[in-house]
Design a protein around this motif. Structure first.
Motif, PDB file in Angstrom:
ATOM      1  N   LYS A 173       0.827  -1.553   0.245  1.00 44.70           N
ATOM      2  CA  LYS A 173       0.346  -0.015  -0.260  1.00 44.70           C
ATOM      3  C   LYS A 173       1.307   1.057   0.485  1.00 44.70           C
ATOM      4  O   LYS A 173       1.930   1.484   0.610  1.00 44.70           O
ATOM      5  CB  LYS A 173      -1.253   0.391   0.887  1.00 44.70           C
ATOM      6  CG  LYS A 173      -2.069  -0.675   0.896  1.00 44.70           C
ATOM      7  CD  LYS A 173      -2.823  -0.777   2.091  1.00 44.70           C
ATOM      8  CE  LYS A 173      -4.068  -1.349   2.569  1.00 44.70           C
ATOM      9  NZ  LYS A 173      -4.191  -2.349   3.652  1.00 44.70           N
ATOM     10  N   CYS A 174      -0.084   2.257  -0.364  1.00 43.22           N
ATOM     11  CA  CYS A 174       1.446   3.355  -0.681  1.00 43.22           C
ATOM     12  C   CYS A 174       1.074   4.074   0.191  1.00 43.22           C
ATOM     13  O   CYS A 174       0.101   4.426   0.657  1.00 43.22           O
ATOM     14  CB  CYS A 174       0.761   4.063  -1.555  1.00 43.22           C
ATOM     15  SG  CYS A 174       1.045   5.988  -1.662  1.00 43.22           S
ATOM     16  N   ARG A 175       2.317   4.664   0.775  1.00 44.69           N
ATOM     17  CA  ARG A 175       2.038   4.980   2.323  1.00 44.69           C
ATOM     18  C   ARG A 175       1.299   6.426   1.852  1.00 44.69           C
ATOM     19  O   ARG A 175       1.224   7.139   3.346  1.00 44.69           O
ATOM     20  CB  ARG A 175       3.700   5.555   2.437  1.00 44.69           C
ATOM     21  CG  ARG A 175       4.379   3.794   3.006  1.00 44.69           C
ATOM     22  CD  ARG A 175       4.060   4.122   4.426  1.00 44.69           C
ATOM     23  NE  ARG A 175       5.292   4.758   5.424  1.00 44.69           N
ATOM     24  CZ  ARG A 175       6.026   4.773   6.561  1.00 44.69           C
ATOM     25  NH1 ARG A 175       6.344   3.468   6.049  1.00 44.69           N
ATOM     26  NH2 ARG A 175       7.052   5.659   6.680  1.00 44.69           N
ATOM     27  N   ILE A 176       1.530   7.034   1.023  1.00 46.83           N
ATOM     28  CA  ILE A 176       1.051   8.319   0.828  1.00 46.83           C
ATOM     29  C   ILE A 176      -0.758   8.603   0.797  1.00 46.83           C
ATOM     30  O   ILE A 176      -1.251   8.480   1.416  1.00 46.83           O
ATOM     31  CB  ILE A 176       1.465   9.256  -0.292  1.00 46.83           C
ATOM     32  CG1 ILE A 176       2.892   9.560   0.385  1.00 46.83           C
ATOM     33  CG2 ILE A 176       0.640  10.686  -0.224  1.00 46.83           C
ATOM     34  CD1 ILE A 176       3.773  10.674  -0.411  1.00 46.83           C
ATOM     35  N   CYS A 177      -0.806   7.581  -0.324  1.00 43.94           N
ATOM     36  CA  CYS A 177      -2.483   7.842  -0.732  1.00 43.94           C
ATOM     37  C   CYS A 177      -3.090   6.126  -0.177  1.00 43.94           C
ATOM     38  O   CYS A 177      -4.863   6.690  -0.259  1.00 43.94           O
ATOM     39  CB  CYS A 177      -3.092   7.513  -2.296  1.00 43.94           C
ATOM     40  SG  CYS A 177      -2.129   6.379  -2.826  1.00 43.94           S
ATOM     41  N   GLY A 178      -3.020   5.514   0.319  1.00 44.94           N
ATOM     42  CA  GLY A 178      -2.806   4.438   0.857  1.00 44.94           C
ATOM     43  C   GLY A 178      -3.586   3.431  -0.139  1.00 44.94           C
ATOM     44  O   GLY A 178      -4.261   2.152   0.005  1.00 44.94           O
ATOM     45  N   LEU A 210       5.601   3.556  -2.240  1.00 41.34           N
ATOM     46  CA  LEU A 210       4.917   4.925  -3.037  1.00 41.34           C
ATOM     47  C   LEU A 210       4.247   4.427  -4.227  1.00 41.34           C
ATOM     48  O   LEU A 210       5.076   2.737  -5.021  1.00 41.34           O
ATOM     49  CB  LEU A 210       5.598   5.330  -3.036  1.00 41.34           C
ATOM     50  CG  LEU A 210       5.935   6.536  -2.633  1.00 41.34           C
ATOM     51  CD1 LEU A 210       6.145   8.076  -2.425  1.00 41.34           C
ATOM     52  CD2 LEU A 210       4.660   7.445  -1.285  1.00 41.34           C
ATOM     53  N   CYS A 211       3.004   4.815  -4.655  1.00 45.23           N
ATOM     54  CA  CYS A 211       2.215   4.234  -5.659  1.00 45.23           C
ATOM     55  C   CYS A 211       2.898   5.220  -6.770  1.00 45.23           C
ATOM     56  O   CYS A 211       3.754   6.063  -6.923  1.00 45.23           O
ATOM     57  CB  CYS A 211       1.025   4.990  -6.035  1.00 45.23           C
ATOM     58  SG  CYS A 211       0.198   6.372  -5.433  1.00 45.23           S
ATOM     59  N   SER A 212       2.991   4.527  -8.327  1.00 48.11           N
ATOM     60  CA  SER A 212       3.377   5.221  -9.168  1.00 48.11           C
ATOM     61  C   SER A 212       3.047   6.891  -9.283  1.00 48.11           C
ATOM     62  O   SER A 212       4.183   8.085  -9.450  1.00 48.11           O
ATOM     63  CB  SER A 212       3.525   4.632 -10.776  1.00 48.11           C
ATOM     64  OG  SER A 212       3.122   3.262 -10.271  1.00 48.11           O
ATOM     65  N   ALA A 213       2.122   7.801  -8.821  1.00 51.23           N
ATOM     66  CA  ALA A 213       1.147   8.360  -9.178  1.00 51.23           C
ATOM     67  C   ALA A 213       1.608   9.244  -7.923  1.00 51.23           C
ATOM     68  O   ALA A 213       2.471  10.557  -7.640  1.00 51.23           O
ATOM     69  CB  ALA A 213      -0.369   8.518  -8.970  1.00 51.23           C
ATOM     70  N   CYS A 214       2.079   8.920  -6.785  1.00 52.81           N
ATOM     71  CA  CYS A 214       2.273   9.909  -5.902  1.00 52.81           C
ATOM     72  C   CYS A 214       4.530   9.902  -5.781  1.00 52.81           C
ATOM     73  O   CYS A 214       4.096  10.983  -4.990  1.00 52.81           O
ATOM     74  CB  CYS A 214       2.211   8.767  -4.142  1.00 52.81           C
ATOM     75  SG  CYS A 214       0.512   9.085  -3.880  1.00 52.81           S
ATOM     76  N   ASN A 215       4.815   8.923  -6.597  1.00 51.99           N
ATOM     77  CA  ASN A 215       6.107   9.258  -6.511  1.00 51.99           C
ATOM     78  C   ASN A 215       6.655   9.880  -7.627  1.00 51.99           C
ATOM     79  O   ASN A 215       7.582  10.713  -6.972  1.00 51.99           O
ATOM     80  CB  ASN A 215       6.310   7.807  -6.888  1.00 51.99           C
ATOM     81  CG  ASN A 215       8.604   7.523  -6.903  1.00 51.99           C
ATOM     82  OD1 ASN A 215       8.579   8.041  -5.801  1.00 51.99           O
ATOM     83  ND2 ASN A 215       8.708   7.454  -8.072  1.00 51.99           N
TER      84      ASN A 215
HETATM   85 ZN   LIG Z   1       0.269   6.754  -3.833  1.00 56.94          ZN
END
Ligand SMILES: [Zn+2]
Length: 221
Positions: A173-178, A210-215
């Motif tokens: 799970k992305c630590r920023i957006c979940g 992180l997911c690609s978008a948040c990264n």
């Molecule tokens: Zn994310």
């Protein structure tokens, strides 16, 4: 009147092994199944498994050539590492029979470790070892022309072992957006919380999923 008990002599280990060998000879095979043994032997396969635990263990003692390739513990645990990286979360026993995740079947793990949980238990110790050179001693340098450059103690790219440690802590799970990074490794980024360029090290505490978008968003800030 005298009572006489008939006592069945226990089958010796030697007799058991000889029986396995003779059935292999009779069938002209280098490996036999429990079914083939019971159809051809004068003793029952349950006698063999009671004595040796596992059918394959008895076969090995009898000198059978098992079709399973022998894997070292290192190979077996490294393969779990690969499966974990591909899935992003803890692989299940069934995942190991999925060629997309694992090159070694679950049966091989059960034969070696007893249960899948025990295999995972060994894996946790394995993954905690630092064998991939994630950290090394800071080099002492007298190069004064380079004094403003950041000296890192670690390599920029985390090893697979370290990536799995991050996944064990964060899940996929992305630590920023979940968001769940479900697309396997492609969607997961192992991000330096303090950027590498600002002196952040490649250590568990400074890495996050992180997911690609948040990264990408973080990179553009
Ligand atoms: Zn994310």
């Amino acid at each position: 009147m005298e009572f006489k008990l008939t006592k069945k002599e226990p089958v010796t280990d030697e007799a058991i092994i000889n029986e396995i060998k003779s059935v292999m000879n009779k069938l002209g095979k280098k490996q036999i199944t429990i079914k083939e043994f019971d159809a051809n032997a004068s003793i029952n396969s349950s006698t063999v498994t009671r004595r040796y635990g596992k059918w394959n263990d008895a076969l090995i003692i009898a000198g059978a050539e098992l079709s399973n390739t022998f894997y070292s513990d290192e190979e077996l645990l490294s393969n779990i590492k690969d499966a974990w990286l591909k899935k992003g979360i803890q692989p299940t026993r069934r995942d190991m029979d999925n060629k997309d995740y694992s090159a070694i079947s679950s049966g091989t793990y059960l034969r070696r470790f007893g249960t899948w949980y025990k295999a995972l238990d060994c894996f946790v110790s394995y993954i905690a070892e630092n064998k991939d050179g994630d950290s090394f001693e800071l080099e002492v340098t007298n190069d004064f022309t380079n004094r403003t450059a950041i000296k890192h103690k670690t390599k920029r790219d985390p090893s697979d072992r370290l990536k799995v440690q991050v996944l064990m802590r964060d899940g996929n799970k992305c630590r920023i957006c979940g968001a769940v990074c479900s697309g396997g490794l492609h969607n997961i980024h192992f991000d330096h919380i303090i950027p590498w360029s600002k002196g952040g090290e490649t250590v568990l505490e400074n890495l996050q999923v992180l997911c690609s978008a948040c990264n990408e968003a973080k990179g553009n800030m």
